[in-house]
Design a protein around this motif. Structure first.
Motif, PDB file in Angstrom:
ATOM      1  N   ALA A   1       0.830  -1.212   0.000  1.00 50.67           N
ATOM      2  CA  ALA A   1       0.000   0.000   0.000  1.00 50.67           C
ATOM      3  C   ALA A   1       0.862   1.259   0.000  1.00 50.67           C
ATOM      4  N   LYS A   2       1.959   1.233   0.728  1.00 54.95           N
ATOM      5  CA  LYS A   2       2.857   2.397   0.785  1.00 54.95           C
ATOM      6  C   LYS A   2       3.578   2.630  -0.532  1.00 54.95           C
ATOM      7  N   LYS A   3       3.952   1.557  -1.219  1.00 55.48           N
ATOM      8  CA  LYS A   3       4.728   1.653  -2.458  1.00 55.48           C
ATOM      9  C   LYS A   3       3.866   1.893  -3.694  1.00 55.48           C
TER      10      LYS A   3
ATOM     11  N   ILE B   1      -5.928   3.395  -4.262  1.00 57.58           N
ATOM     12  CA  ILE B   1      -7.355   3.659  -4.403  1.00 57.58           C
ATOM     13  C   ILE B   1      -8.084   2.924  -3.292  1.00 57.58           C
ATOM     14  N   VAL B   2      -8.854   3.668  -2.491  1.00 55.85           N
ATOM     15  CA  VAL B   2      -9.575   3.088  -1.366  1.00 55.85           C
ATOM     16  C   VAL B   2     -11.073   3.193  -1.640  1.00 55.85           C
TER      17      VAL B   2
ATOM     18  N   ILE C   1      -6.269   2.114   6.347  1.00 59.62           N
ATOM     19  CA  ILE C   1      -5.117   2.659   5.622  1.00 59.62           C
ATOM     20  C   ILE C   1      -4.437   3.754   6.441  1.00 59.62           C
ATOM     21  N   ARG C   2      -5.210   4.693   6.938  1.00 59.05           N
ATOM     22  CA  ARG C   2      -4.630   5.804   7.711  1.00 59.05           C
ATOM     23  C   ARG C   2      -4.036   5.330   9.035  1.00 59.05           C
ATOM     24  N   ASN C   3      -4.650   4.316   9.655  1.00 56.74           N
ATOM     25  CA  ASN C   3      -4.094   3.768  10.903  1.00 56.74           C
ATOM     26  C   ASN C   3      -2.724   3.144  10.685  1.00 56.74           C
ATOM     27  N   ASN C   4      -2.392   2.868   9.430  1.00 59.33           N
ATOM     28  CA  ASN C   4      -1.080   2.333   9.075  1.00 59.33           C
ATOM     29  C   ASN C   4      -0.147   3.415   8.536  1.00 59.33           C
TER      30      ASN C   4
ATOM     31  N   GLU D   1     -10.103   8.245  -2.638  1.00 58.36           N
ATOM     32  CA  GLU D   1     -11.069   7.526  -1.805  1.00 58.36           C
ATOM     33  C   GLU D   1     -12.469   7.769  -2.345  1.00 58.36           C
ATOM     34  N   ILE D   2     -13.291   6.766  -2.220  1.00 55.79           N
ATOM     35  CA  ILE D   2     -14.699   6.897  -2.573  1.00 55.79           C
ATOM     36  C   ILE D   2     -15.507   6.104  -1.553  1.00 55.79           C
TER      37      ILE D   2
END
Length: 138
Positions: A68-70, A75-76, A89-92, A99-100
């Protein structure tokens, strides 16, 4: 479909920086199932788009967090207003490219695993137009 006709996806661990990684809610409601179906559709139709396991990210799998970082683009797809996928995602420590939230797109969250194919098409087309066909830099 026989195995010899399966679509083999790019290996997301080694190719993440060249891929638009998609993580999605696949919750037990209509909007969750739409999210999952949209992610499948985008992965199958766009050579550089690839689903990644949101559950593995939530579980703290270093490999999946690194994917996800790379990602070239991340797209979330959230199903409902809880926006669990974005929170994971943000907690990581990762900021999504795009985002949608399906329930904010005029689609009602219903306690069913069924959904309208038209909703899948509309959301997939929106993501394609807003992200996959554009050069979005995060």
């Amino acid at each position: 479909m026989p195995k010899n006709r399966w679509q083999i996806l790019p290996h997301c661990v080694s190719e993440a920086d060249n891929l638009d990684i998609i993580v999605t809610c696949d919750g037990a409601s209509s909007v969750g199932q739409i999210g999952n179906e949209v992610a499948i559709k985008l992965t199958k139709e766009h050579e550089n788009a690839r689903m990644c396991c949101l559950s593995a990210i939530a579980a703290g799998s270093k490999i999946h967090v690194d994917i996800a970082k790379k990602a070239r683009k991340l797209i979330v797809i959230n199903g409902c207003q809880l926006e669990c996928a974005s929170k994971i995602i943000r907690n990581n420590g990762i900021e999504p490219t795009y985002e949608i939230t399906i329930a904010k797109e005029g689609i009602e969250k219903v306690p069913t695993l069924d959904f309208d194919d038209e909703d899948v098409e509309r959301i997939a087309n929106k993501i394609t137009q807003e992200v996959l066909k554009k050069s979005v830099i995060r």
